[in-house]
Scaffold this active site. Structure first.
Site, PDB file in Angstrom:
ATOM      1  N   HIS A   1      13.096   2.115   7.966  1.00 62.91           N
ATOM      2  CA  HIS A   1      12.477   1.370   9.061  1.00 62.91           C
ATOM      3  C   HIS A   1      13.035  -0.046   9.139  1.00 62.91           C
ATOM      4  O   HIS A   1      13.662  -0.542   8.209  1.00 62.91           O
ATOM      5  CB  HIS A   1      10.943   1.364   8.930  1.00 62.91           C
ATOM      6  CG  HIS A   1      10.392   0.275   8.076  1.00 62.91           C
ATOM      7  ND1 HIS A   1      10.013  -0.936   8.580  1.00 62.91           N
ATOM      8  CD2 HIS A   1      10.146   0.205   6.752  1.00 62.91           C
ATOM      9  CE1 HIS A   1       9.559  -1.705   7.607  1.00 62.91           C
ATOM     10  NE2 HIS A   1       9.634  -1.029   6.478  1.00 62.91           N
ATOM     11  N   CYS A   2      12.791  -0.668  10.279  1.00 63.46           N
ATOM     12  CA  CYS A   2      13.157  -2.064  10.499  1.00 63.46           C
ATOM     13  C   CYS A   2      12.074  -2.672  11.391  1.00 63.46           C
ATOM     14  O   CYS A   2      10.935  -2.213  11.400  1.00 63.46           O
ATOM     15  CB  CYS A   2      14.554  -2.188  11.105  1.00 63.46           C
ATOM     16  SG  CYS A   2      14.701  -1.491  12.767  1.00 63.46           S
ATOM     17  N   ARG A   3      12.417  -3.673  12.169  1.00 65.26           N
ATOM     18  CA  ARG A   3      11.431  -4.326  13.025  1.00 65.26           C
ATOM     19  C   ARG A   3      11.025  -3.432  14.189  1.00 65.26           C
ATOM     20  O   ARG A   3       9.853  -3.237  14.450  1.00 65.26           O
ATOM     21  CB  ARG A   3      12.003  -5.651  13.532  1.00 65.26           C
ATOM     22  CG  ARG A   3      11.060  -6.437  14.409  1.00 65.26           C
ATOM     23  CD  ARG A   3      11.671  -7.798  14.779  1.00 65.26           C
ATOM     24  NE  ARG A   3      10.861  -8.441  15.791  1.00 65.26           N
ATOM     25  CZ  ARG A   3      11.000  -8.258  17.097  1.00 65.26           C
ATOM     26  NH1 ARG A   3      11.931  -7.446  17.551  1.00 65.26           N
ATOM     27  NH2 ARG A   3      10.229  -8.890  17.956  1.00 65.26           N
TER      28      ARG A   3
END
Length: 101
Positions: free
Chosen positions: A62-64
């Protein structure tokens, strides 16, 4: 194959052991994280050897918002990783889901 924030939240809430990685930058991770292991996207090539044993295991990234993790997913898949899942909407969507609850 992607993963929804709903599925991720359920699995985290159930205490599942996940191969869970965050590809944001360190300052973003320090501000807010979901308990994933931090490997900033730019540093991912340097960590392929440690990820190698997971080549056929599920890896959740995941990221932002889902953009960087999507790039990480494509990169790992290009190296032969077979079950890399991108968290759709990233941490923003995850926190939004929590607020709705």
């Amino acid at each position: 194959m992607d993963i929804t924030v709903e599925e991720l939240k359920e699995r985290l809430d159930n205490g599942e052991e996940l191969n869970f990685y965050d590809v944001r930058e360190e300052h973003e991770f320090e501000e807010d994280n979901l308990g994933a292991i931090l490997i900033p996207l730019a540093e991912l090539p340097d960590h392929v050897a440690e990820l190698e044993p997971l080549k056929d295991s599920e890896i959740i990234i995941h990221c932002r918002s889902g953009a960087r993790s999507g790039k990480a997913q494509k990169y790992l898949e290009s190296l032969g990783f077979t079950n890399v899942r991108n968290v759709l909407g990233g941490i923003l969507a995850y926190r939004e889901l929590e607020e709705e609850a």
